[in-house]
Design a protein around this motif. Structure first.
Motif, PDB file in Angstrom:
ATOM      1  N   LEU A  15     -38.073 -21.818 -34.279  1.00 61.59           N
ATOM      2  CA  LEU A  15     -35.897 -22.634 -34.960  1.00 61.59           C
ATOM      3  C   LEU A  15     -36.240 -23.608 -33.692  1.00 61.59           C
ATOM      4  CD1 LEU A  15     -33.846 -22.306 -37.104  1.00 61.59           C
ATOM      5  CD2 LEU A  15     -32.615 -21.300 -35.074  1.00 61.59           C
ATOM      6  N   THR A  16     -35.202 -24.480 -34.178  1.00 61.05           N
ATOM      7  CA  THR A  16     -34.791 -25.687 -33.293  1.00 61.05           C
ATOM      8  C   THR A  16     -33.580 -26.154 -33.649  1.00 61.05           C
ATOM      9  OG1 THR A  16     -36.502 -27.111 -35.103  1.00 61.05           O
ATOM     10  CG2 THR A  16     -37.651 -26.547 -33.194  1.00 61.05           C
ATOM     11  N   ALA A  17     -33.571 -25.973 -34.568  1.00 59.37           N
ATOM     12  CA  ALA A  17     -32.037 -26.388 -35.544  1.00 59.37           C
ATOM     13  C   ALA A  17     -30.895 -25.045 -35.343  1.00 59.37           C
ATOM     14  CB  ALA A  17     -32.056 -26.128 -37.177  1.00 59.37           C
ATOM     15  N   SER A  18     -29.704 -25.843 -35.318  1.00 59.24           N
ATOM     16  CA  SER A  18     -28.181 -24.884 -34.702  1.00 59.24           C
ATOM     17  C   SER A  18     -27.866 -25.245 -35.940  1.00 59.24           C
ATOM     18  CB  SER A  18     -28.094 -25.769 -33.126  1.00 59.24           C
ATOM     19  OG  SER A  18     -27.740 -26.718 -33.110  1.00 59.24           O
ATOM     20  N   VAL A  19     -26.575 -24.906 -35.606  1.00 61.82           N
ATOM     21  CA  VAL A  19     -25.132 -25.145 -36.433  1.00 61.82           C
ATOM     22  C   VAL A  19     -24.030 -25.623 -35.957  1.00 61.82           C
ATOM     23  CG1 VAL A  19     -23.833 -24.054 -39.210  1.00 61.82           C
ATOM     24  CG2 VAL A  19     -26.150 -24.115 -38.151  1.00 61.82           C
ATOM     25  N   GLN A  20     -22.921 -26.821 -36.103  1.00 59.81           N
ATOM     26  CA  GLN A  20     -22.344 -27.267 -35.164  1.00 59.81           C
ATOM     27  C   GLN A  20     -20.796 -26.533 -36.004  1.00 59.81           C
ATOM     28  OE1 GLN A  20     -22.461 -29.048 -32.774  1.00 59.81           O
ATOM     29  NE2 GLN A  20     -24.916 -28.963 -33.551  1.00 59.81           N
ATOM     30  N   LYS A  21     -19.877 -26.261 -34.972  1.00 53.74           N
ATOM     31  CA  LYS A  21     -18.162 -25.783 -34.766  1.00 53.74           C
ATOM     32  C   LYS A  21     -17.670 -27.252 -35.039  1.00 53.74           C
ATOM     33  CE  LYS A  21     -14.602 -23.990 -32.347  1.00 53.74           C
ATOM     34  NZ  LYS A  21     -14.115 -23.540 -30.690  1.00 53.74           N
ATOM     35  N   VAL A  22     -16.711 -26.126 -36.738  1.00 55.61           N
ATOM     36  CA  VAL A  22     -15.897 -26.964 -37.474  1.00 55.61           C
ATOM     37  C   VAL A  22     -14.890 -27.620 -36.371  1.00 55.61           C
ATOM     38  CG1 VAL A  22     -14.657 -27.288 -39.333  1.00 55.61           C
ATOM     39  CG2 VAL A  22     -16.493 -25.471 -40.354  1.00 55.61           C
ATOM     40  N   PRO A  23     -15.031 -28.743 -35.957  1.00 54.36           N
ATOM     41  CA  PRO A  23     -13.989 -29.485 -35.381  1.00 54.36           C
ATOM     42  C   PRO A  23     -12.199 -28.733 -35.830  1.00 54.36           C
ATOM     43  CG  PRO A  23     -14.775 -31.407 -36.369  1.00 54.36           C
ATOM     44  CD  PRO A  23     -15.791 -29.869 -36.666  1.00 54.36           C
ATOM     45  N   GLY A  24     -11.870 -28.714 -34.796  1.00 51.98           N
ATOM     46  CA  GLY A  24     -10.589 -28.189 -34.210  1.00 51.98           C
ATOM     47  C   GLY A  24      -9.822 -26.896 -34.450  1.00 51.98           C
ATOM     48  N   HIS A  25      -8.565 -26.814 -34.094  1.00 47.20           N
ATOM     49  CA  HIS A  25      -8.105 -25.383 -33.682  1.00 47.20           C
ATOM     50  C   HIS A  25      -6.985 -25.124 -35.002  1.00 47.20           C
ATOM     51  CE1 HIS A  25      -6.871 -22.187 -31.407  1.00 47.20           C
ATOM     52  NE2 HIS A  25      -5.688 -23.061 -31.826  1.00 47.20           N
ATOM     53  N   LEU A  26      -6.909 -23.816 -35.278  1.00 47.57           N
ATOM     54  CA  LEU A  26      -6.536 -23.259 -36.282  1.00 47.57           C
ATOM     55  C   LEU A  26      -5.323 -22.129 -35.543  1.00 47.57           C
ATOM     56  CD1 LEU A  26      -6.343 -22.731 -39.163  1.00 47.57           C
ATOM     57  CD2 LEU A  26      -7.541 -20.519 -39.110  1.00 47.57           C
ATOM     58  N   SER A  27      -4.341 -22.272 -35.888  1.00 48.23           N
ATOM     59  CA  SER A  27      -3.046 -21.524 -35.346  1.00 48.23           C
ATOM     60  C   SER A  27      -1.834 -20.966 -36.794  1.00 48.23           C
ATOM     61  CB  SER A  27      -2.173 -22.252 -34.626  1.00 48.23           C
ATOM     62  OG  SER A  27      -0.784 -21.565 -34.541  1.00 48.23           O
ATOM     63  N   LEU A  28      -2.339 -19.862 -37.180  1.00 44.87           N
ATOM     64  CA  LEU A  28      -1.895 -18.674 -38.277  1.00 44.87           C
ATOM     65  C   LEU A  28      -0.601 -18.563 -37.041  1.00 44.87           C
ATOM     66  CD1 LEU A  28      -4.838 -18.544 -40.081  1.00 44.87           C
ATOM     67  CD2 LEU A  28      -3.324 -19.649 -40.023  1.00 44.87           C
ATOM     68  N   PRO A  29       0.650 -18.135 -38.443  1.00 43.44           N
ATOM     69  CA  PRO A  29       1.294 -17.277 -38.287  1.00 43.44           C
ATOM     70  C   PRO A  29       1.436 -15.815 -38.241  1.00 43.44           C
ATOM     71  CG  PRO A  29       1.357 -18.290 -40.366  1.00 43.44           C
ATOM     72  CD  PRO A  29       0.506 -18.713 -39.523  1.00 43.44           C
ATOM     73  N   TRP A  30       0.546 -14.867 -37.533  1.00 40.03           N
ATOM     74  CA  TRP A  30       0.328 -13.442 -37.259  1.00 40.03           C
ATOM     75  C   TRP A  30       1.590 -13.164 -37.795  1.00 40.03           C
ATOM     76  CZ3 TRP A  30      -4.469 -12.369 -39.334  1.00 40.03           C
ATOM     77  CH2 TRP A  30      -5.749 -13.414 -39.018  1.00 40.03           C
ATOM     78  N   PRO A  31       1.961 -11.291 -37.331  1.00 42.93           N
ATOM     79  CA  PRO A  31       3.222 -10.648 -37.724  1.00 42.93           C
ATOM     80  C   PRO A  31       3.093 -10.320 -35.918  1.00 42.93           C
ATOM     81  CG  PRO A  31       1.148  -9.276 -38.757  1.00 42.93           C
ATOM     82  CD  PRO A  31       0.566 -11.066 -38.328  1.00 42.93           C
ATOM     83  N   SER A  32       4.149 -10.309 -35.559  1.00 41.71           N
ATOM     84  CA  SER A  32       4.468  -9.995 -34.822  1.00 41.71           C
ATOM     85  C   SER A  32       4.432  -8.005 -34.461  1.00 41.71           C
ATOM     86  CB  SER A  32       5.862 -10.160 -33.878  1.00 41.71           C
ATOM     87  OG  SER A  32       6.872  -9.755 -34.713  1.00 41.71           O
ATOM     88  N   GLN A  33       4.132  -7.229 -35.122  1.00 43.39           N
ATOM     89  CA  GLN A  33       4.049  -6.463 -35.350  1.00 43.39           C
ATOM     90  C   GLN A  33       3.269  -5.825 -35.936  1.00 43.39           C
ATOM     91  OE1 GLN A  33       7.418  -4.093 -37.558  1.00 43.39           O
ATOM     92  NE2 GLN A  33       8.351  -6.323 -36.578  1.00 43.39           N
ATOM     93  N   GLY A  34       2.257  -4.572 -35.391  1.00 45.87           N
ATOM     94  CA  GLY A  34       1.394  -3.954 -36.265  1.00 45.87           C
ATOM     95  C   GLY A  34       0.499  -4.738 -36.245  1.00 45.87           C
ATOM     96  N   GLY A  35      -0.636  -4.763 -37.422  1.00 43.15           N
ATOM     97  CA  GLY A  35      -1.538  -5.610 -37.278  1.00 43.15           C
ATOM     98  C   GLY A  35      -2.192  -6.181 -39.046  1.00 43.15           C
ATOM     99  N   ALA A  36      -3.492  -7.577 -38.586  1.00 39.07           N
ATOM    100  CA  ALA A  36      -3.606  -8.047 -39.644  1.00 39.07           C
ATOM    101  C   ALA A  36      -4.555  -8.643 -39.707  1.00 39.07           C
ATOM    102  CB  ALA A  36      -2.259  -9.066 -39.882  1.00 39.07           C
ATOM    103  N   ALA A  37      -5.156  -8.736 -40.878  1.00 35.29           N
ATOM    104  CA  ALA A  37      -6.217  -9.516 -40.567  1.00 35.29           C
ATOM    105  C   ALA A  37      -5.932  -9.970 -42.267  1.00 35.29           C
ATOM    106  CB  ALA A  37      -7.458  -8.830 -40.900  1.00 35.29           C
ATOM    107  N   LEU A  38      -7.327 -11.675 -42.187  1.00 33.58           N
ATOM    108  CA  LEU A  38      -7.653 -12.824 -42.939  1.00 33.58           C
ATOM    109  C   LEU A  38      -8.636 -12.606 -43.037  1.00 33.58           C
ATOM    110  CD1 LEU A  38      -5.075 -13.700 -45.384  1.00 33.58           C
ATOM    111  CD2 LEU A  38      -5.319 -15.898 -43.492  1.00 33.58           C
ATOM    112  N   ALA A  39      -9.241 -13.328 -45.136  1.00 26.94           N
ATOM    113  CA  ALA A  39     -10.462 -13.194 -44.741  1.00 26.94           C
ATOM    114  C   ALA A  39     -10.681 -14.740 -45.720  1.00 26.94           C
ATOM    115  CB  ALA A  39     -11.719 -12.733 -45.056  1.00 26.94           C
ATOM    116  N   VAL A  40     -12.003 -15.541 -45.773  1.00 28.97           N
ATOM    117  CA  VAL A  40     -11.947 -16.222 -47.351  1.00 28.97           C
ATOM    118  C   VAL A  40     -13.216 -15.568 -48.338  1.00 28.97           C
ATOM    119  CG1 VAL A  40     -12.706 -18.483 -48.094  1.00 28.97           C
ATOM    120  CG2 VAL A  40     -10.899 -18.117 -46.717  1.00 28.97           C
ATOM    121  N   ASP A  41     -13.033 -14.979 -48.459  1.00 23.24           N
ATOM    122  CA  ASP A  41     -14.298 -14.555 -49.830  1.00 23.24           C
ATOM    123  C   ASP A  41     -15.335 -15.603 -49.965  1.00 23.24           C
ATOM    124  OD1 ASP A  41     -15.078 -12.507 -51.980  1.00 23.24           O
ATOM    125  OD2 ASP A  41     -14.087 -13.207 -53.054  1.00 23.24           O
ATOM    126  N   GLY A  42     -16.203 -14.845 -49.739  1.00 27.08           N
ATOM    127  CA  GLY A  42     -17.285 -15.541 -49.817  1.00 27.08           C
ATOM    128  C   GLY A  42     -18.347 -16.560 -48.320  1.00 27.08           C
TER     129      GLY A  42
END
Length: 423
Positions: free
Chosen positions: A61-88
Motif C-alpha cells: 500500500l502506498t496511499a493514505s486517506v486524509q482527515k476531514v478538515p475542521g473540528h466538530l463540537s456537539l452538545p452532549w448531555p451532561s448526565q447519563g450517556g449518549a452515542a450518535l452515528a450516521v447510517d452508512g
C-alpha cells in the motif's frame, strides 16, 4: 668388442618413444576431463537456476486517506450517556458513561426484532393471529395494579402479529411483550434466551436481557450497542413503519398514542422511548436530515436522563444533538474509482501500479479520520493485468469497506539473466 666403451647399451624397458608420447597425453586427458566437468557443472547450474521456482512478486500500500478538515463540537448531555452515528458512515461520537445501564422499554426493540426474525412479514401483511387468553388478561390486570405501561386486552380478543407489535412499540405495553414472548417461544425464559442470542450475533457485547419488556433493571446496554440495534431494527420495513406511527387503533384498547413526542418534528421518524426510576429517561432514535448529498439517517441513543420530566429530557437531548450535527454533514470522497493505492514490486525490477475499481463516497463531518489498510494476496512470479492482488480495507468511524485491489498492468516473470546471477 666386448668391454669396449663404444659398445651399444641395451635400452631399458619403457624408455622408448611411445612412453614419451604417453607422458604428454596424460595432462591433456586430465585437462579435458576438467573442462568436461566444468561444462557439466555449468549445465547443471543452468538447469537448477532455470527450473527452480522464481521469487514471488509482492504488493504494498502506498496511499493514505486524509482527515476531514475542521473540528466538530456537539452538545452532549451532561448526565447519563449518549452515542450518535450516521447510517452508512459510522459513529460520530460517544459521550458520557459507557458502562452498561438499564434501558427500560428500549428492550422492546429487541423483542420486536426477534419476533420479526422468527415470523417475517412483508409490507402490508398482517401476519398470524394471536388470541388473548385468560392468563394474558390476568397478567394485564396485575400490570395495571403496579402502574406499568400496558395495553388493554380481553379474553378471546384476536390480534394480528402486526397489531401486537403496534401494541408493543407504540404505547409500550409490557403485557404485550410477554404475550409475544410466549407466542413466539412458548415461555418468557425461552424468548429471553433468544434475545440474548440475537444480541451476541449482532456483536452487542455490553447488552443483556432478563425480560422482554425491559421493566427489570437487570436488562442493560450501552448507547453504542443500542445504536447498532437501532440500525438493524430500522432496516426492517415493517418495524420502521410501525415506529413512525404517532398513534394506532386496536380492537379492545381503541386509539393509543406513541410516547415518542418528537415524531414528525426535526426529522425524527422513531424509534423508542423508555423510562423508569432505575433507567431514567432513555431514547433510541432515528432522524432524517437533509445534506448536500441527499437525505441521510442519523441514529442515536440517549440514556440515563434524570432531570424531570425524564422522557422529555431524553427527547430534548436527542433533538439538540441532531440539530447541531445537521449543518456539519457534508459529502466526502474517501477513495476514487481508478485511484492508485499501491504498487507491485519484484526483485528483478518489474512493477505495476495497484488500483481500485470502485470509490467510496460518504456523508462525513469535520474531524472524521479514516484509516486505510492493505491485506495482500499470495502472488506468483508473474501477475496478469486486472488480477486481484489484495484487499484495501477502509475504516471510518467504526464502519468498514473492503475493496478489491487490482494490478493495473501485467508483470512478467524474471529473465534468464536474473536467474543466472541470483542464487
Amino acid at each position: 668388442m666386448l668391454g669396449s666403451p663404444y659398445a651399444t647399451r641395451r635400452r631399458r624397458p619403457g624408455r622408448g618413444r611411445s612412453s614419451r608420447y604417453a607422458s604428454h597425453r596424460a595432462p591433456r586427458r586430465r585437462f579435458g576431463s576438467l573442462v568436461l566437468l566444468v561444462v557439466v557443472l555449468f549445465l547443471l547450474y543452468l538447469a537448477i537456476q532455470g527450473l527452480r521456482p522464481a521469487p514471488s512478486a509482492s504488493a504494498r500500500l502506498t496511499a493514505s486517506v486524509q482527515k476531514v478538515p475542521g473540528h466538530l463540537s456537539l452538545p452532549w448531555p451532561s448526565q447519563g450517556g449518549a452515542a450518535l452515528a450516521v447510517d452508512g458512515t459510522g459513529f460520530v461520537g460517544v459521550a458520557g458513561s459507557e458502562q452498561p445501564a438499564p434501558i427500560a422499554s428500549i428492550a422492546k426493540v429487541m423483542t420486536a426484532v426477534v419476533v420479526l426474525h422468527d415470523h417475517p412479514l412483508g409490507a402490508g401483511q398482517p401476519g398470524p393471529t394471536i388470541t388473548i387468553t385468560p392468563r394474558d388478561v390476568a397478567e394485564y390486570q396485575q400490570d395495571v395494579a403496579t402502574q406499568q405501561s400496558v395495553l388493554k386486552v380481553a379474553a378471546g380478543e384476536q390480534l394480528s402479529e402486526v397489531q401486537a407489535l403496534e401494541g408493543l412499540l407504540i404505547p409500550s405495553a409490557n403485557n404485550i411483550a410477554h404475550v409475544l414472548a410466549r407466542w413466539d417461544a412458548g415461555s418468557t425464559s425461552a424468548f429471553v434466551a433468544k434475545m440474548n442470542a440475537e444480541a451476541q450475533a449482532l456483536g452487542l457485547r455490553h447488552t443483556h436481557f432478563v425480560s422482554p419488556s425491559g421493566l427489570n433493571p437487570g436488562t442493560v446496554s450501552t448507547p453504542a450497542d443500542l445504536v447498532r440495534l437501532g440500525e438493524v431494527a430500522m432496516a426492517n420495513p415493517v418495524f420502521a413503519s410501525i415506529v413512525a406511527m404517532p398513534q394506532v387503533t386496536l380492537p379492545v384498547a381503541g386509539t393509543v398514542e406513541n410516547y415518542d413526542y418528537d415524531l414528525d418534528h426535526h426529522g425524527f421518524i422513531g424509534i423508542k422511548t423508555g423510562s423508569d426510576s432505575q433507567a431514567g429517561g432513555c431514547f433510541l432514535f432515528d432522524a432524517v436530515v437533509s445534506t448536500p448529498a441527499g437525505r441521510e439517517h442519523v441514529i442515536g441513543a440517549v440514556l440515563g436522563q434524570q432531570t424531570p420530566p425524564i422522557i422529555e429530557s431524553a427527547l430534548n437531548a436527542a433533538t439538540a444533538l441532531v440539530q447541531a450535527l445537521r449543518p456539519e454533514l457534508r459529502s466526502v470522497t474517501l477513495l476514487r474509482s481508478g485511484q492508485v493505492v499501491g504498487s507491485i514490486e519484484t526483485p528483478w525490477g518489474a512493477s505495476s501500479p495497484v488500483v481500485i475499481d470502485q470509490g467510496v463516497n460518504v456523508v462525513g463531518w469535520p474531524g472524521l479520520q479514516p484509516q486505510l489498510h492493505f491485506q495482500p494476496a499470495p502472488l506468483g512470479s508473474s501477475v496478469r493485468a486486472g488480477q486481484r492482488v489484495g484487499t484495501v480495507v477502509l475504516d471510518a468511524a467504526g464502519h468498514t469497506w473492503r475493496l478489491p485491489a487490482l494490478a493495473e498492468r501485467a508483470v512478467g516473470g524474471p529473465g534468464l539473466g536474473f536467474r543466472l546471477t541470483n542464487l
